[in-house]
Scaffold this motif. Structure first.
Motif: not given
Length: 175
Positions: A16-44
């Motif tokens: 789903x758009x939300x689950x993929x964006x959440x997983x991508x945000x987790x990957x980006x967060x693991x690299x030291x970035x800050x991400x926040x989910x809002x609806x179906x988008x990750x804002x980093x």
């Protein structure tokens, strides 16, 4: 076995758009970035000196989409619609356009900004965290390079306009 049970999947797989964006945000967060989910988008990395990164997913095309926005009015003193953004060299996969965004201020102000968009296909077996972060890194590097070329083109155009005004005749009628 206990170690693997707690880790879960390390890949960003189609879903789903939300689950993929959440997983991508987790990957980006693991690299030291800050991400926040809002609806179906990750804002980093939405605050600070660096460009923000938005991540979303189109399940029909299985594209993980990256986007960043840039306030041309604040940076260049020119509104986005008057800038020849599409004439500046960019990769074929990158799209640039003017978009209206809503700021998160108390007044819910809208502003027209330059959007830079690109992405890549998520294979059925998924993308590793490293692949997601490498793709995001390439996108951000290309976006920054594009904006530097845009700034250079605008400053050169300004210099040419200034020189044209200096050379223009003053309207003297002396013979």
């Amino acid at each position: 076995a206990m170690l693997w049970a707690g880790c879960g999947s390390q890949a960003v797989t189609p879903g789903s758009p939300r689950s993929v964006a959440r997983a991508a945000a987790a990957a980006y967060t693991a690299a030291g970035h800050k991400c926040q989910m809002k609806d179906e988008l990750a804002y980093c990395d939405m605050s600070g000196a660096d460009l923000p990164l938005l991540m979303g997913y189109d399940p029909k095309s299985q594209q993980l989409m990256f986007a960043t926005v840039f306030d041309t009015q604040a940076a260049f003193g020119l509104a986005c619609p008057v800038i020849p953004a599409d004439r500046i060299v960019k990769p074929s996969w990158m799209i640039v356009k003017c978009d209206e965004v809503q700021l998160s201020d108390k007044k819910k102000t809208t502003k027209v900004v330059l959007s830079v968009i690109g992405g890549g296909h998520v294979p059925d077996e998924g993308l590793s965290r490293a692949e997601v972060n490498r793709s995001a890194g390439v996108f951000m590097q290309e976006a920054e390079t594009y904006l530097a070329r845009l700034q250079l083109a605008l400053s050169q155009a300004q210099i040419q306009r200034t020189r044209a005004r200096e050379i223009a005749p003053t309207g003297s009628t002396r013979l």
